[in-house]
Design a protein around this motif. Structure first.
Motif, PDB file in Angstrom:
ATOM      1  N   LEU A   5       0.827  -1.194   0.000  1.00  0.00           N
ATOM      2  CA  LEU A   5       0.000   0.000   0.000  1.00  0.00           C
ATOM      3  C   LEU A   5       0.870   1.256   0.000  1.00  0.00           C
ATOM      4  O   LEU A   5       1.738   1.430   0.850  1.00  0.00           O
ATOM      5  CB  LEU A   5      -0.904   0.002   1.231  1.00  0.00           C
ATOM      6  N   VAL A  23      -7.534   0.296   2.478  1.00  0.00           N
ATOM      7  CA  VAL A  23      -7.162  -1.006   3.046  1.00  0.00           C
ATOM      8  C   VAL A  23      -8.377  -1.937   3.081  1.00  0.00           C
ATOM      9  O   VAL A  23      -8.297  -3.111   2.699  1.00  0.00           O
ATOM     10  CB  VAL A  23      -6.581  -0.836   4.466  1.00  0.00           C
ATOM     11  N   LEU A  26      -9.177  -3.246  -0.438  1.00  0.00           N
ATOM     12  CA  LEU A  26      -8.211  -4.240  -0.906  1.00  0.00           C
ATOM     13  C   LEU A  26      -8.395  -5.572  -0.187  1.00  0.00           C
ATOM     14  O   LEU A  26      -8.301  -6.638  -0.804  1.00  0.00           O
ATOM     15  CB  LEU A  26      -6.792  -3.715  -0.707  1.00  0.00           C
ATOM     16  N   GLU A  27      -8.670  -5.511   1.103  1.00  0.00           N
ATOM     17  CA  GLU A  27      -8.899  -6.749   1.844  1.00  0.00           C
ATOM     18  C   GLU A  27     -10.177  -7.432   1.386  1.00  0.00           C
ATOM     19  O   GLU A  27     -10.219  -8.661   1.269  1.00  0.00           O
ATOM     20  CB  GLU A  27      -8.950  -6.447   3.340  1.00  0.00           C
ATOM     21  N   VAL A  33      -2.768  -6.939   2.581  1.00  0.00           N
ATOM     22  CA  VAL A  33      -2.191  -5.600   2.457  1.00  0.00           C
ATOM     23  C   VAL A  33      -0.942  -5.471   3.316  1.00  0.00           C
ATOM     24  O   VAL A  33      -0.952  -5.772   4.508  1.00  0.00           O
ATOM     25  CB  VAL A  33      -3.221  -4.530   2.857  1.00  0.00           C
ATOM     26  N   TYR A  35       1.924  -2.726   4.555  1.00  0.00           N
ATOM     27  CA  TYR A  35       2.172  -1.290   4.658  1.00  0.00           C
ATOM     28  C   TYR A  35       3.518  -1.040   5.318  1.00  0.00           C
ATOM     29  O   TYR A  35       3.759  -1.497   6.434  1.00  0.00           O
ATOM     30  CB  TYR A  35       1.068  -0.601   5.455  1.00  0.00           C
TER      31      TYR A  35
END
Length: 245
Positions: A5, A23, A26-27, A33, A35
């Protein structure tokens, strides 16, 4: 799949909720994810202001903060476009040229990634509102994004997407442009907001928080009956905690 990310500095400082919603999206799309909290800026402010040596220093850190193995996703077409395009000027024929090219091929703006890589366009969002979509300069011209955000918005329950006049015209932000030429910048924002108001829209939606920052400032200054909203925030509106797709 693993996704790294990239949260641009201004999103981190001013639109933290948009970062959190990215987030969540995307999950929900099935991604793990990753970061890196050491990440900072892509170097775009310095680059656009003509300070290429400083931009190269910041860009070098960016390239070191991300790997070559995973997709990199950002809720900012502007910063994604910086990496995809301007890094050619900064890192061509340098020691990290090959790493740069690999990362350039792996980085995607959020809507582009969701539609074209993750193959998802429905996230169960609900927003009872009429909205217009603003094609940011970077999304349209640097990232070649046009239909992806509209496909995602079309699947939001209760949302009516309408097109405004001159939706591909710049909002007037342009980074340092708005500082150097405030009167021209304000006039461009006025044109964009008035075009949106003419449609009866309640929200202006975009992939770029920088454009939304510009437009919301104009809206607030003139107390106009419309709001701005990032695409990631729209796509997570109305979610139930236990909702499943």
């Amino acid at each position: 799949m693993n996704v790294e990310l990239f949260i641009p500095c201004f999103v981190d400082q001013l639109y933290a909720e948009t970062a959190h919603n990215t987030v969540k999206l995307l999950e929900k799309a099935g991604c793990k994810v990753i970061y890196n909290p050491e990440q900072t800026c892509c170097g775009q402010p310095a680059y656009n202001a003509g300070f290429w040596d400083e931009a190269k220093e910041v860009g070098s850190k960016f390239l070191n903060d991300f790997s070559e193995q995973n997709y990199i996703v950002s809720p900012s077409a502007s910063c994604t476009g910086m990496v995809k395009n301007a890094y050619n000027n900064l890192f061509f024929n340098t020691a990290i040229h090959n790493k740069c090219r690999t990362i350039q091929s792996h980085i995607f703006e959020l809507s582009d990634f969701l539609v074209n890589i993750a193959k998802r366009d429905y996230f169960g969002a609900e927003l009872e509102a009429k909205v217009v979509y603003h094609d940011s300069c970077s999304a349209l011209r640097e990232c070649k994004i046009k239909e992806e955000p509209r496909l995602l918005l079309a699947k939001v329950h209760g949302l009516e997407l309408v097109e405004m006049k001159d939706n591909e015209t710049c909002c007037g932000f342009g980074g340092t442009f708005s500082v150097k030429f405030p009167d021209i910048s304000s006039a461009m924002a006025d044109q964009k907001v008035q075009n949106a108001l003419e449609t009866g829209a309640e929200y202006i939606v975009s992939t770029d928080a920088s454009c939304l920052l510009q437009l919301q400032a104009y809206i607030d200054a003139h107390q106009l009956p419309i709001k701005t909203m990032h695409l990631a925030d729209v796509l997570t509106t109305g979610w139930m905690e236990d909702a499943s797709l």
